[in-house]
Design an enzyme around this catalytic site. Structure first.
Site, PDB file in Angstrom:
ATOM      1  N   SER A  61     -10.098   3.818 -12.036  1.00 59.66           N
ATOM      2  CA  SER A  61     -11.211   4.503 -11.352  1.00 59.66           C
ATOM      3  C   SER A  61     -12.242   5.015 -12.348  1.00 59.66           C
ATOM      4  O   SER A  61     -11.939   5.201 -13.533  1.00 59.66           O
ATOM      5  CB  SER A  61     -10.676   5.714 -10.577  1.00 59.66           C
ATOM      6  OG  SER A  61      -9.693   5.334  -9.666  1.00 59.66           O
TER       7      SER A  61
HETATM    8  N1  SAH Z   1      -4.505   5.396 -11.107  1.00 61.44           N
HETATM    9  C1  SAH Z   1      -4.848   4.195 -11.813  1.00 61.44           C
HETATM   10  C2  SAH Z   1      -5.818   3.294 -11.090  1.00 61.44           C
HETATM   11  C3  SAH Z   1      -5.258   2.757  -9.869  1.00 61.44           C
HETATM   12  S1  SAH Z   1      -5.917   1.270  -9.221  1.00 61.44           S
HETATM   13  C4  SAH Z   1      -5.320   4.474 -13.227  1.00 61.44           C
HETATM   14  O1  SAH Z   1      -5.453   5.637 -13.616  1.00 61.44           O
HETATM   15  O2  SAH Z   1      -5.541   3.500 -13.963  1.00 61.44           O
HETATM   16  C5  SAH Z   1      -4.792   1.152  -7.887  1.00 61.44           C
HETATM   17  C6  SAH Z   1      -3.434   0.658  -8.246  1.00 61.44           C
HETATM   18  O3  SAH Z   1      -2.623   0.743  -7.097  1.00 61.44           O
HETATM   19  C7  SAH Z   1      -3.417  -0.806  -8.673  1.00 61.44           C
HETATM   20  O4  SAH Z   1      -2.844  -0.924  -9.934  1.00 61.44           O
HETATM   21  C8  SAH Z   1      -2.558  -1.472  -7.588  1.00 61.44           C
HETATM   22  O5  SAH Z   1      -1.769  -2.541  -8.086  1.00 61.44           O
HETATM   23  C9  SAH Z   1      -1.698  -0.321  -7.121  1.00 61.44           C
HETATM   24  N2  SAH Z   1      -1.086  -0.456  -5.790  1.00 61.44           N
HETATM   25  C10 SAH Z   1      -1.606  -0.942  -4.640  1.00 61.44           C
HETATM   26  N3  SAH Z   1      -0.693  -0.869  -3.644  1.00 61.44           N
HETATM   27  C11 SAH Z   1       0.431  -0.304  -4.175  1.00 61.44           C
HETATM   28  C12 SAH Z   1       1.711   0.046  -3.658  1.00 61.44           C
HETATM   29  N4  SAH Z   1       2.069  -0.150  -2.386  1.00 61.44           N
HETATM   30  N5  SAH Z   1       2.608   0.611  -4.507  1.00 61.44           N
HETATM   31  C13 SAH Z   1       2.306   0.815  -5.807  1.00 61.44           C
HETATM   32  N6  SAH Z   1       1.108   0.499  -6.351  1.00 61.44           N
HETATM   33  C14 SAH Z   1       0.173  -0.040  -5.546  1.00 61.44           C
END
Ligand code: SAH
Length: 226
Positions: A61
């Site tokens: 993000s």
């Molecule tokens: N918080 C992160 C950015 C997140 S982007 C940072 O600081 O870098 C969103 C993430 O959620 C992605 O990596 C995606 O693969 C993950 N995601 C999506 N659905 C998910 C689920 N059901 N369980 C775990 N991760 C998930």
């Protein structure tokens, strides 16, 4: 300009825009090195306030979004936190800094779940090299199920967009008095960020702002195929 200088300049800008407000969140944004959580070719853009690709079609993000979510969560020393969507591990590191703010004998912990093995492994590496691995556990799996093994949590942070119907496990695994911060809406369009507080007999829901996150994919989330 070196990374520290760029980081200080970004934080100053977020304070001026009244996005960053509290002392401990400002401290966390000043000390966690965002560049260490980025792919080599993106490090030079670490302190531009925008999302960045981290592989597997996912993004870290924009810093202002990390700041807004940390402010909403009001993270306190010793909080037990669950993050859904580890991605690079950067936001988990911010949470780890917040639970141990000026405090060596911290009892809190951050549990963070990622569905892509490749990202989970990389995040583990990033957290290790920045020294946060003693306060963060990365779990590979479907985060829409929460993580019942360590429930209940003081705070739950979801960094991928949920369907409008919030996954039930997030509500049940939150402590009474706890806060859930979650973007929800449609899969690839505009979503809204919510602050949801669990009270004795109800949930208090506050809409914060319009946002756009990658989708939360899983049993209680969106389907992978449509
Ligand atoms: N918080 C992160 C950015 C997140 S982007 C940072 O600081 O870098 C969103 C993430 O959620 C992605 O990596 C995606 O693969 C993950 N995601 C999506 N659905 C998910 C689920 N059901 N369980 C775990 N991760 C998930």
């Amino acid at each position: 300009m070196d990374y520290i200088e760029k980081r200080e300049r970004l934080v100053k800008n977020l304070v001026e825009r009244k996005i960053l407000k509290t002392k401990n969140v400002i401290h966390a944004m000043l000390v966690v090195p965002r560049e260490e959580f980025l792919p080599e070719n993106a490090k030079s853009s670490a302190y531009i306030d925008s999302p960045i690709s981290i592989g597997c079609d996912q993004t870290i993000s924009a810093p202002h979004m990390n700041a807004i979510m940390c402010e909403i969560l009001n993270i306190e020393q010793d909080d037990k936190i669950l993050e859904i969507g580890t991605g690079s591990g950067y936001h988990a590191a911010l949470c780890a800094e917040l639970i141990s703010f000026k405090h060596k004998d911290f009892k809190g912990h951050v549990y963070t779940i990622e569905r892509y093995k490749e990202l989970a492994e990389k995040a583990k590496e990033n957290l290790k090299k920045t020294g946060y691995d003693n306060r963060v556990t990365v779990i590979e799996g479907d985060g829409t199920l929460g993580y019942p093994e360590k429930a209940p949590y003081d705070k739950i942070l979801v960094t991928a967009a949920s369907p409008e119907k919030i996954p039930v496990p997030f509500k049940t695994q939150l402590k009474v008095g706890g806060i859930l911060c979650i973007p929800a809406g449609t899969k690839n369009y505009i979503q809204r960020l919510y602050k949801i507080q669990k009270l004795e007999a109800e949930f208090k829901i506050k809409e914060i702002t319009s946002v756009r996150f990658v989708p939360l994919i899983g049993q209680y989330g969106f389907s992978d195929i449509d």
